[in-house]
Write a protein that holds these residues in place. Structure first.
Motif, PDB file in Angstrom:
ATOM      1  N   TYR A  15     -11.199  -6.961 -14.879  1.00  8.71           N
ATOM      2  CA  TYR A  15     -12.485  -6.309 -14.621  1.00  8.71           C
ATOM      3  C   TYR A  15     -12.373  -4.831 -14.988  1.00  8.71           C
ATOM      4  N   SER A  16     -13.514  -4.175 -15.064  1.00 10.53           N
ATOM      5  CA  SER A  16     -13.540  -2.733 -15.287  1.00 10.53           C
ATOM      6  C   SER A  16     -14.057  -2.050 -14.029  1.00 10.53           C
ATOM      7  N   SER A  17     -13.298  -1.085 -13.538  1.00 11.85           N
ATOM      8  CA  SER A  17     -13.726  -0.339 -12.352  1.00 11.85           C
ATOM      9  C   SER A  17     -14.883   0.600 -12.691  1.00 11.85           C
ATOM     10  N   GLU A  18     -15.229   0.701 -13.961  1.00 13.95           N
ATOM     11  CA  GLU A  18     -16.365   1.523 -14.376  1.00 13.95           C
ATOM     12  C   GLU A  18     -17.669   0.724 -14.337  1.00 13.95           C
ATOM     13  N   ASN A  19     -17.597  -0.517 -13.850  1.00 16.31           N
ATOM     14  CA  ASN A  19     -18.740  -1.411 -13.784  1.00 16.31           C
ATOM     15  C   ASN A  19     -18.948  -1.802 -12.328  1.00 16.31           C
ATOM     16  N   SER A  20     -20.166  -1.675 -11.825  1.00 10.05           N
ATOM     17  CA  SER A  20     -20.422  -1.956 -10.407  1.00 10.05           C
ATOM     18  C   SER A  20     -20.153  -3.413 -10.045  1.00 10.05           C
ATOM     19  N   ILE A  21     -20.492  -4.342 -10.938  1.00 10.65           N
ATOM     20  CA  ILE A  21     -20.219  -5.755 -10.656  1.00 10.65           C
ATOM     21  C   ILE A  21     -18.718  -5.988 -10.581  1.00 10.65           C
ATOM     22  N   GLY A  22     -17.977  -5.362 -11.484  1.00 11.58           N
ATOM     23  CA  GLY A  22     -16.527  -5.487 -11.463  1.00 11.58           C
ATOM     24  C   GLY A  22     -15.935  -4.983 -10.159  1.00 11.58           C
ATOM     25  N   LYS A  23     -16.427  -3.849  -9.690  1.00 16.26           N
ATOM     26  CA  LYS A  23     -15.930  -3.306  -8.413  1.00 16.26           C
ATOM     27  C   LYS A  23     -16.267  -4.226  -7.248  1.00 16.26           C
ATOM     28  N   GLN A  24     -17.480  -4.776  -7.240  1.00 13.23           N
ATOM     29  CA  GLN A  24     -17.888  -5.690  -6.164  1.00 13.23           C
ATOM     30  C   GLN A  24     -17.019  -6.941  -6.153  1.00 13.23           C
ATOM     31  N   ILE A  25     -16.835  -7.541  -7.311  1.00  9.63           N
ATOM     32  CA  ILE A  25     -16.059  -8.774  -7.383  1.00  9.63           C
ATOM     33  C   ILE A  25     -14.605  -8.511  -7.027  1.00  9.63           C
ATOM     34  N   ASN A  26     -14.068  -7.372  -7.450  1.00 10.14           N
ATOM     35  CA  ASN A  26     -12.700  -7.027  -7.064  1.00 10.14           C
ATOM     36  C   ASN A  26     -12.581  -6.936  -5.545  1.00 10.14           C
ATOM     37  N   ALA A  27     -13.569  -6.344  -4.890  1.00  7.17           N
ATOM     38  CA  ALA A  27     -13.547  -6.246  -3.426  1.00  7.17           C
ATOM     39  C   ALA A  27     -13.566  -7.631  -2.785  1.00  7.17           C
ATOM     40  N   TYR A  28     -14.383  -8.537  -3.321  1.00  4.87           N
ATOM     41  CA  TYR A  28     -14.411  -9.912  -2.800  1.00  4.87           C
ATOM     42  C   TYR A  28     -13.055 -10.597  -2.965  1.00  4.87           C
ATOM     43  N   ILE A  29     -12.478 -10.437  -4.136  1.00  2.53           N
ATOM     44  CA  ILE A  29     -11.180 -11.085  -4.379  1.00  2.53           C
ATOM     45  C   ILE A  29     -10.112 -10.502  -3.466  1.00  2.53           C
ATOM     46  N   GLN A  30     -10.124  -9.182  -3.297  1.00  6.67           N
ATOM     47  CA  GLN A  30      -9.135  -8.553  -2.418  1.00  6.67           C
ATOM     48  C   GLN A  30      -9.271  -9.046  -0.984  1.00  6.67           C
ATOM     49  N   SER A  31     -10.502  -9.372  -0.570  1.00  7.40           N
ATOM     50  CA  SER A  31     -10.719  -9.825   0.806  1.00  7.40           C
ATOM     51  C   SER A  31     -10.557 -11.344   0.974  1.00  7.40           C
ATOM     52  N   SER A  32     -10.393 -12.062  -0.149  1.00  7.36           N
ATOM     53  CA  SER A  32     -10.212 -13.512  -0.041  1.00  7.36           C
ATOM     54  C   SER A  32      -8.808 -13.804   0.485  1.00  7.36           C
ATOM     55  N   LYS A  33      -8.635 -15.006   0.981  1.00  9.89           N
ATOM     56  CA  LYS A  33      -7.353 -15.388   1.555  1.00  9.89           C
ATOM     57  C   LYS A  33      -6.341 -15.795   0.495  1.00  9.89           C
ATOM     58  N   LYS A  34      -6.800 -15.943  -0.724  1.00 10.76           N
ATOM     59  CA  LYS A  34      -5.934 -16.380  -1.813  1.00 10.76           C
ATOM     60  C   LYS A  34      -5.168 -15.185  -2.395  1.00 10.76           C
ATOM     61  N   LYS A  35      -3.916 -15.420  -2.762  1.00 10.83           N
ATOM     62  CA  LYS A  35      -3.124 -14.393  -3.431  1.00 10.83           C
ATOM     63  C   LYS A  35      -3.875 -13.971  -4.693  1.00 10.83           C
ATOM     64  N   ASN A  36      -3.852 -12.677  -4.998  1.00 12.78           N
ATOM     65  CA  ASN A  36      -4.620 -12.227  -6.148  1.00 12.78           C
ATOM     66  C   ASN A  36      -3.924 -11.115  -6.906  1.00 12.78           C
ATOM     67  N   LEU A  37      -4.329 -10.970  -8.143  1.00 11.96           N
ATOM     68  CA  LEU A  37      -3.864  -9.899  -9.013  1.00 11.96           C
ATOM     69  C   LEU A  37      -5.088  -9.364  -9.726  1.00 11.96           C
ATOM     70  N   ALA A  38      -5.373  -8.092  -9.513  1.00  6.08           N
ATOM     71  CA  ALA A  38      -6.523  -7.465 -10.160  1.00  6.08           C
ATOM     72  C   ALA A  38      -6.021  -6.589 -11.307  1.00  6.08           C
ATOM     73  N   VAL A  39      -6.569  -6.808 -12.483  1.00  6.88           N
ATOM     74  CA  VAL A  39      -6.219  -6.025 -13.665  1.00  6.88           C
ATOM     75  C   VAL A  39      -7.448  -5.210 -14.039  1.00  6.88           C
ATOM     76  N   ASP A  40      -7.395  -3.910 -13.738  1.00  9.98           N
ATOM     77  CA  ASP A  40      -8.485  -3.007 -14.090  1.00  9.98           C
ATOM     78  C   ASP A  40      -8.281  -2.603 -15.547  1.00  9.98           C
ATOM     79  N   VAL A  41      -9.086  -3.171 -16.444  1.00 10.64           N
ATOM     80  CA  VAL A  41      -8.903  -2.945 -17.868  1.00 10.64           C
ATOM     81  C   VAL A  41      -9.159  -1.490 -18.269  1.00 10.64           C
ATOM     82  N   SER A  42      -9.812  -0.730 -17.389  1.00  9.22           N
ATOM     83  CA  SER A  42     -10.043   0.689 -17.666  1.00  9.22           C
ATOM     84  C   SER A  42      -8.787   1.521 -17.429  1.00  9.22           C
ATOM     85  N   LYS A  43      -7.841   0.947 -16.682  1.00  9.37           N
ATOM     86  CA  LYS A  43      -6.618   1.678 -16.346  1.00  9.37           C
ATOM     87  C   LYS A  43      -5.350   0.996 -16.848  1.00  9.37           C
TER      88      LYS A  43
END
Length: 134
Positions: A15-43
């Motif tokens: 996802y891109s942290s420069e995109n509001s949808i990307g930030k929202q979805i990243n927050a959902y994934i971070q709060s899910s119970k499943k192990k996750n890896l977020a790759v911010d393509v902007s960074k």
């Protein structure tokens, strides 16, 4: 074998942290119970091979990953986008990753393009029945 690691017990989000949808979805994934890896393509540098694998996993062309209606894209490329070849589209994503159209989640071997926060919720519904997985 692809270059993107697949793990049945992990959600990987591009996802891109420069995109509001990307930030929202990243927050959902971070709060899910499943192990996750977020790759911010902007960074994080995503290689052309990885972009190609993401497009292939979605059964899309690389050009379909680019937000062609984004003002930055239109300012640079205008209506000449039909003249761009696959390498051009890869270079756009490598040099201007904020032009990623939608976040992409990988869950096991399943790739999904997430167009909204609601699409992420729908994507996670099978896991949300309140049942423990073994």
């Amino acid at each position: 074998m692809g270059v993107i690691a697949m793990d049945k017990k992990q959600i990987t989000l591009y996802y891109s942290s420069e995109n509001s949808i990307g930030k929202q979805i990243n927050a959902y994934i971070q709060s899910s119970k499943k192990k996750n890896l977020a790759v911010d393509v902007s960074k994080t540098n995503v290689t052309g091979t990885q972009w190609a694998e993401l497009a292939d996993g979605l059964n899309k062309e690389i050009r379909d990953l680019v937000a062609q209606d984004h003002p930055d894209f239109l300012e640079t490329y205008g209506e000449n986008q039909q003249e761009l070849d696959e390498n051009d589209w890869l270079k756009i994503l490598e040099k201007e990753p904020h032009l990623l159209k939608n976040p992409i989640a990988i869950d096991g071997e399943n790739y999904i393009e997430l167009e909204s926060a609601a699409s992420f919720k729908k994507f996670m519904e099978p896991d949300s029945a309140g049942l423990e997985k073994s």
